[in-house]
Design an enzyme around this catalytic site. Structure first.
Site, PDB file in Angstrom:
ATOM      1  N   ASN A 126       5.207  -5.614  -6.459  1.00 50.62           N
ATOM      2  CA  ASN A 126       5.342  -4.156  -6.517  1.00 50.62           C
ATOM      3  C   ASN A 126       6.640  -3.733  -7.208  1.00 50.62           C
ATOM      4  O   ASN A 126       6.704  -2.683  -7.849  1.00 50.62           O
ATOM      5  CB  ASN A 126       5.296  -3.570  -5.101  1.00 50.62           C
ATOM      6  CG  ASN A 126       3.952  -3.827  -4.413  1.00 50.62           C
ATOM      7  OD1 ASN A 126       2.934  -4.022  -5.075  1.00 50.62           O
ATOM      8  ND2 ASN A 126       3.944  -3.822  -3.096  1.00 50.62           N
ATOM      9  N   GLU A 164      -0.967  -5.269  -9.509  1.00 52.27           N
ATOM     10  CA  GLU A 164      -1.792  -4.495  -8.571  1.00 52.27           C
ATOM     11  C   GLU A 164      -1.914  -3.025  -8.982  1.00 52.27           C
ATOM     12  O   GLU A 164      -1.631  -2.111  -8.190  1.00 52.27           O
ATOM     13  CB  GLU A 164      -1.235  -4.612  -7.141  1.00 52.27           C
ATOM     14  CG  GLU A 164      -1.294  -6.030  -6.622  1.00 52.27           C
ATOM     15  CD  GLU A 164      -1.001  -6.201  -5.129  1.00 52.27           C
ATOM     16  OE1 GLU A 164      -0.467  -5.265  -4.496  1.00 52.27           O
ATOM     17  OE2 GLU A 164      -1.300  -7.278  -4.594  1.00 52.27           O
ATOM     18  N   GLU A 201      -1.253 -14.319  -6.190  1.00 56.34           N
ATOM     19  CA  GLU A 201      -0.657 -14.059  -4.866  1.00 56.34           C
ATOM     20  C   GLU A 201      -1.643 -14.526  -3.820  1.00 56.34           C
ATOM     21  O   GLU A 201      -2.770 -14.015  -3.761  1.00 56.34           O
ATOM     22  CB  GLU A 201      -0.355 -12.576  -4.656  1.00 56.34           C
ATOM     23  CG  GLU A 201       0.839 -12.081  -5.434  1.00 56.34           C
ATOM     24  CD  GLU A 201       1.237 -10.649  -5.059  1.00 56.34           C
ATOM     25  OE1 GLU A 201       1.083 -10.255  -3.885  1.00 56.34           O
ATOM     26  OE2 GLU A 201       1.692  -9.939  -5.965  1.00 56.34           O
ATOM     27  N   GLN A 231       5.315 -16.088  -0.956  1.00 57.61           N
ATOM     28  CA  GLN A 231       6.241 -16.301  -2.047  1.00 57.61           C
ATOM     29  C   GLN A 231       6.988 -17.614  -1.828  1.00 57.61           C
ATOM     30  O   GLN A 231       6.484 -18.443  -1.067  1.00 57.61           O
ATOM     31  CB  GLN A 231       7.179 -15.099  -2.163  1.00 57.61           C
ATOM     32  CG  GLN A 231       6.420 -13.798  -2.464  1.00 57.61           C
ATOM     33  CD  GLN A 231       7.316 -12.640  -2.903  1.00 57.61           C
ATOM     34  OE1 GLN A 231       8.505 -12.777  -3.111  1.00 57.61           O
ATOM     35  NE2 GLN A 231       6.710 -11.440  -3.022  1.00 57.61           N
TER      36      GLN A 231
HETATM   37  O1  AHR Z   1       3.993 -10.428  -2.129  1.00 58.45           O
HETATM   38  C1  AHR Z   1       4.298  -9.220  -1.520  1.00 58.45           C
HETATM   39  C2  AHR Z   1       3.603  -8.045  -2.167  1.00 58.45           C
HETATM   40  O2  AHR Z   1       2.225  -8.149  -1.941  1.00 58.45           O
HETATM   41  C3  AHR Z   1       3.709  -7.926  -3.661  1.00 58.45           C
HETATM   42  O3  AHR Z   1       4.848  -7.261  -4.070  1.00 58.45           O
HETATM   43  C4  AHR Z   1       2.489  -7.124  -4.026  1.00 58.45           C
HETATM   44  O4  AHR Z   1       2.029  -7.430  -5.316  1.00 58.45           O
HETATM   45  C5  AHR Z   1       1.491  -7.455  -2.941  1.00 58.45           C
HETATM   46  O5  AHR Z   1       0.935  -6.322  -2.415  1.00 58.45           O
END
Ligand code: AHR
Length: 497
Positions: free
Chosen positions: A71, A172, A291, A348
């Site tokens: 984000n 996204e 992700e 992550q």
């Molecule tokens: O990984 C955390 C968040 O999850 C990221 O910033 C976003 O792309 C997703 O909604």
């Protein structure tokens, strides 16, 4: 309880792209600051990077790291993060309500990635910015020299181009929470034009178009179809994102979530192939699952974090043993689709929904999910094999016919090694696994690594690590037959050579 598999060298799914074991570092929480970068830390190197974190990243053998968001990227001015640090602006990050000091930017991250032995999966801002900023960034990063932006990079101390190969066209963009979210038509057009310009600057790059933020988005599948109708000839990948959680404390149902992941992947493949058919295209669109993870433990406490702090502890999920089992199954799902999923990023890497955690000024340590991720990354390279699996099954609230045995295998022809990855989803019984592996003549079990725990909710902490794998499985192989008892609720890695 018995289950059988047949593994044959001739039944291959395809070569596993090493980028399947990628990860993600976003300017979010303590991922960058106090995660990879903490200049006052006793373990900091000459650039302020934590050496203990670098060592753990190397243990994971991470091939690719997505950066800088997430984000965050949808409001990011890349120019804020380059040049003399003392001149860089502090900005409000509207994605996570924090203050971004811009001490780390594109060049520092590229430098860190080099030290970590990994590549960068770079993202451009297609929220508040567009094709102009994107093509300038490609020129800044990848052009050798003699132009405004490449010479600017040189003047910032980076004589050689970074040569980033993989680039995400925003993040996204269907999500209402995203800065400058878009309809599929709007995004499809914008992504196409950005892709054209970026590839005019550097035709060697590969591009990822945004798929839906998750498969529960109301526009899921139509979004993919529309976006690909615009971008098909200009991109190599369409992205997928998913996060799971055991919110109702229903283990059987939770461990079956990887079936949802299988179905999600297959739905996106079908949608991409529909566009291919419509366009009479010869090109096969590949998938970037950029992700994926478990994410739910920190949701409630994150709501309490005051706004506009620097690097607050956000999205710091503490992963349980049962989370590690699901992460294992999610990795199996990715390997089983290695013919179409070429890139995947565990979201992550450090502190933020991460396998690696750090204490400010203190130690770096491994969460439960570190282990299945490490095993897959280290042993899951080669030819993904299509196993024939016969397993007893169960039903849960949202799924039917869930095999107790979740398994796949990767054959590393070069090392003459095959690794079988398996989760036993049964909560009480051992699965007696028997495998027909006669095409791997003479192969013997080198090790059978097992991750198991009596406490489903066991977590690792900085000082205590109750969830660690042991090399104590009882698998054996003789005359082309594998026998392996798989303990109830266990993650297994059986390596044969
Ligand atoms: O990984 C955390 C968040 O999850 C990221 O910033 C976003 O792309 C997703 O909604």
């Amino acid at each position: 309880l018995k289950a059988t598999i047949i593994a044959d060298q001739r039944y291959t799914i395809g070569e596993v792209d090493k980028r399947l074991y990628g990860s993600f570092v976003e300017h979010l929480g303590r991922a960058v600051y106090e995660g990879i970068y903490e200049p006052d830390h006793p373990e900091a190197d000459e650039d302020g990077f934590r050496k203990d974190v670098l060592a753990l990243v190397k243990e994971l053998d991470v091939p690719l790291v997505r950066y800088p968001g997430g984000n965050f990227v949808s409001g990011y001015n890349w120019e804020d993060g380059v040049g003399p640090v003392e001149d860089r602006p502090k900005r409000l990050d509207l994605a996570w309500h924090t203050l971004e000091p811009n001490l780390i930017g594109t060049n520092e991250f590229a430098h860190w990635a080099k030290k970590a032995g990994t590549e960068v999966n770079m993202a451009v801002n297609l929220g508040t910015r567009g094709s102009d900023a994107a093509r300038n960034l490609v020129e800044y990063c990848n052009h050798p020299g003699g132009t405004y932006y490449s010479d600017l990079r040189k003047s910032h101390g980076y004589a050689e181009p970074h040569k980033f190969k993989t680039w995400c066209l925003g993040n996204e963009m269907d999500g209402p929470w995203q800065m400058e979210a878009k309809t599929a038509e709007e995004y499809g057009r914008k992504a196409t034009e950005a892709a054209k310009l970026m590839k005019l600057v550097d035709p060697s790059i590969e591009l990822v178009a945004c798929g839906s933020s998750n498969r529960n988005m109301p526009t899921f599948a139509q979004w993919e179809a529309t976006v690909l109708e615009h971008t098909y000839d200009h991109v190599e990948y369409i992205s997928l994102h998913t996060y799971y959680g055991n919110r109702n404390n229903d283990l059987g149902n939770y461990l079956a979530r990887s079936l949802d992941m299988d179905d999600f992947i297959e739905s996106v493949v079908a949608t991409a192939d529909y566009v291919k058919a419509k366009k009479r295209s010869k090109k096969k669109m590949m998938l970037s699952f950029d992700e994926w993870n478990v994410w739910y433990h920190s949701n409630a406490s994150d709501l309490e974090i005051p706004h506009w702090g620097v690097a607050p502890p956000r999205l710091e999920d503490r992963y349980t043993f049962e989370d590690a089992l699901l992460v294992g199954s999610m990795l199996i799902s990715l390997m089983k689709h290695a013919d179409r999923v070429k890139i995947a990023c565990l979201a992550q890497l450090v502190n933020v929904i991460a396998p690696i955690m750090t204490e400010k000024g203190g130690k770096a340590w491994k969460q439960t999910i570190f282990y299945p991720y490490q095993h897959a990354s280290v042993y899951g390279r080669g030819q993904a094999l299509h196993l024939l699996v016969d397993s007893p099954k169960y039903d849960s609230k949202d799924f039917t016919d869930i095999p107790y045995l979740d398994t796949t295998a990767v054959w590393n022809e070069e090392n003459e090694e095959i690794t079988i990855f398996a989760v036993n989803r049964h909560q009480e019984q051992t699965l007696e696994l028997s495998g027909d592996i006669r095409s791997f003549e003479g192969y013997k079990v080198q090790e059978h690594i097992v991750l198991e725990n009596n406490d489903l909710k066991a977590v690792n902490t900085v000082n205590k690590t109750p969830v660690v794998p042991k090399n104590n499985g009882k698998a054996s192989a003789e005359n082309g037959t594998l026998s392996a008892p798989l303990s109830p609720l266990s993650w297994n890695v059986i390596r044969l050579k």
